[in-house]
Design an enzyme around this catalytic site. Structure first.
Site, PDB file in Angstrom:
ATOM      1  N   GLU A   1     -25.917   6.326  -3.832  1.00 44.89           N
ATOM      2  CA  GLU A   1     -26.959   5.690  -3.830  1.00 44.89           C
ATOM      3  C   GLU A   1     -26.366   4.252  -3.225  1.00 44.89           C
ATOM      4  O   GLU A   1     -28.451   3.743  -2.940  1.00 44.89           O
ATOM      5  CB  GLU A   1     -26.449   4.763  -5.133  1.00 44.89           C
ATOM      6  CG  GLU A   1     -27.926   4.137  -5.473  1.00 44.89           C
ATOM      7  CD  GLU A   1     -27.372   3.124  -7.406  1.00 44.89           C
ATOM      8  OE1 GLU A   1     -27.987   2.255  -7.052  1.00 44.89           O
ATOM      9  OE2 GLU A   1     -26.157   3.979  -8.174  1.00 44.89           O
TER      10      GLU A   1
ATOM     11  N   SER B   1     -16.617   6.371  -9.116  1.00 38.57           N
ATOM     12  CA  SER B   1     -16.755   4.717  -8.343  1.00 38.57           C
ATOM     13  C   SER B   1     -17.063   3.794 -10.053  1.00 38.57           C
ATOM     14  O   SER B   1     -16.117   2.287 -10.668  1.00 38.57           O
ATOM     15  CB  SER B   1     -18.303   4.280  -8.454  1.00 38.57           C
ATOM     16  OG  SER B   1     -19.138   2.710  -7.329  1.00 38.57           O
TER      17      SER B   1
ATOM     18  N   HIS C   1     -28.444   9.991  -7.502  1.00 37.71           N
ATOM     19  CA  HIS C   1     -27.674   9.257  -6.527  1.00 37.71           C
ATOM     20  C   HIS C   1     -28.857   8.831  -5.976  1.00 37.71           C
ATOM     21  O   HIS C   1     -28.814   7.396  -5.108  1.00 37.71           O
ATOM     22  CB  HIS C   1     -26.523   9.091  -5.921  1.00 37.71           C
ATOM     23  CG  HIS C   1     -25.231   9.282  -6.301  1.00 37.71           C
ATOM     24  ND1 HIS C   1     -24.215  11.021  -6.759  1.00 37.71           N
ATOM     25  CD2 HIS C   1     -24.052   8.116  -6.909  1.00 37.71           C
ATOM     26  CE1 HIS C   1     -23.647  10.815  -7.676  1.00 37.71           C
ATOM     27  NE2 HIS C   1     -23.739   9.017  -7.505  1.00 37.71           N
TER      28      HIS C   1
END
Length: 293
Positions: A136, A232, A82
């Site tokens: 991220e 996600s 990330h």
């Protein structure tokens, strides 16, 4: 006889595969030299999948958060795919921490682009289409001294100042369709005196999974989508499966499979997120085969 197919396009993306390989290599080298279990720290879950995290934990990988990191000195810490903001590297230098950087090359390139844009025009609105608080996104916002604006939806976009320059980027794992809708909205509302530029920074390895998983879901009577619920990317892909095939279920492991789902089913498709290990999908397949005999 029930037919079960595992989606070839599912499983770890390049960035996650590289991060796990780096962790395994480091742990293996340490274990050989010390002949004992060696500890390697990882800042945040190496992947949003509890089963894979547990597998690596058994080899000596310990997940820490940023508060833990601040207390550590003279250790090795792996940064996952990330990516991280500049402050993390600065803290590591101060605390004499050796960083094993497994930031995905796609994310790293995006960080550099955003930093370059911010440095050249700090007055402009750097806008990132992404999830607030996602690792991220935190790393991307960090390239702008926390000035970047994160938008999660079209509603958030409406709050931008359309009289000022806007430079739009995206978290690498977001939906391409949603990104294009945001671009269209800004183009319609931006002032003639302001500059608007958008940069398609969505990872194609992830974006291409949407149409692929859609086709896969349509082929089967039942879909088992294997993914950690923190993922996600998993949420986006599962929603796509569900919209194409209402008979889709998200599970984290084989133990969550309800055999009542299997009744009257001829074909089962097993797929997953970019954070889902292949071995976990295979475990789900084997579990069903053992149950149906």
């Amino acid at each position: 006889m029930i037919q079960i197919e595992i989606d070839n396009g599912s499983g770890f993306c390049f960035g996650v595969t590289t991060a796990i390989k780096k962790a395994e290599e480091e742990l293996s080298a340490s274990n050989e030299s010390t002949k004992s279990t060696h500890t390697l720290y990882c800042l945040g879950d190496i992947v949003h999948n509890g089963m894979e995290v547990e597998r690596l934990h058994a080899q000596g990988l310990i997940t820490i958060n940023h508060e833990d990191l601040a207390k550590l000195h003279h250790v090795k810490v792996l940064l996952r795919a990330h990516g991280e903001p500049p402050e993390t590297y600065e803290l590591a230098t101060r605390n004499h921490i050796e960083i094993i950087d497994a930031t995905c090359p796609v994310v790293l390139q995006l960080q550099r682009r955003i930093k370059k844009q911010f440095d050249s025009n700090p007055q402009a609105q750097i806008v990132i289409f992404g999830k607030n608080g996602h690792a991220e996104v935190l790393g991307l916002v960090g390239q702008t001294q926390s000035h970047a604006i994160v938008v999660e939806s079209l509603e958030d976009v409406k709050k931008l100042d359309f009289n000022r320059d806007i430079y739009l980027y995206s978290q690498t794992t977001k939906s391409l369709d949603e990104f294009h809708r945001i671009i269209e909205y800004i183009q319609e509302h931006i002032s003639n005196s302001a500059t608007f530029r958008s940069f398609d920074t969505i990872c194609r390895q992830v974006a291409n999974r949407m149409p692929n998983i859609s086709n896969f879901a349509a082929k089967h009577d039942l879909i088992l989508f294997v993914s950690g619920r923190k993922s996600s990317n998993g949420k986006v892909l599962f929603n796509e499966c569900k919209s194409v095939n209402p008979n889709s279920y998200q599970i984290e492991s084989a133990h969550e499979i309800d055999m009542d789902w299997i009744k009257g089913v001829e074909t089962i498709g097993i797929c997953g997120a970019t954070s889902t290990p292949k071995w976990l999908m295979e475990e789900c397949r084997d579990y069903i085969m053992a149950q149906v005999g």
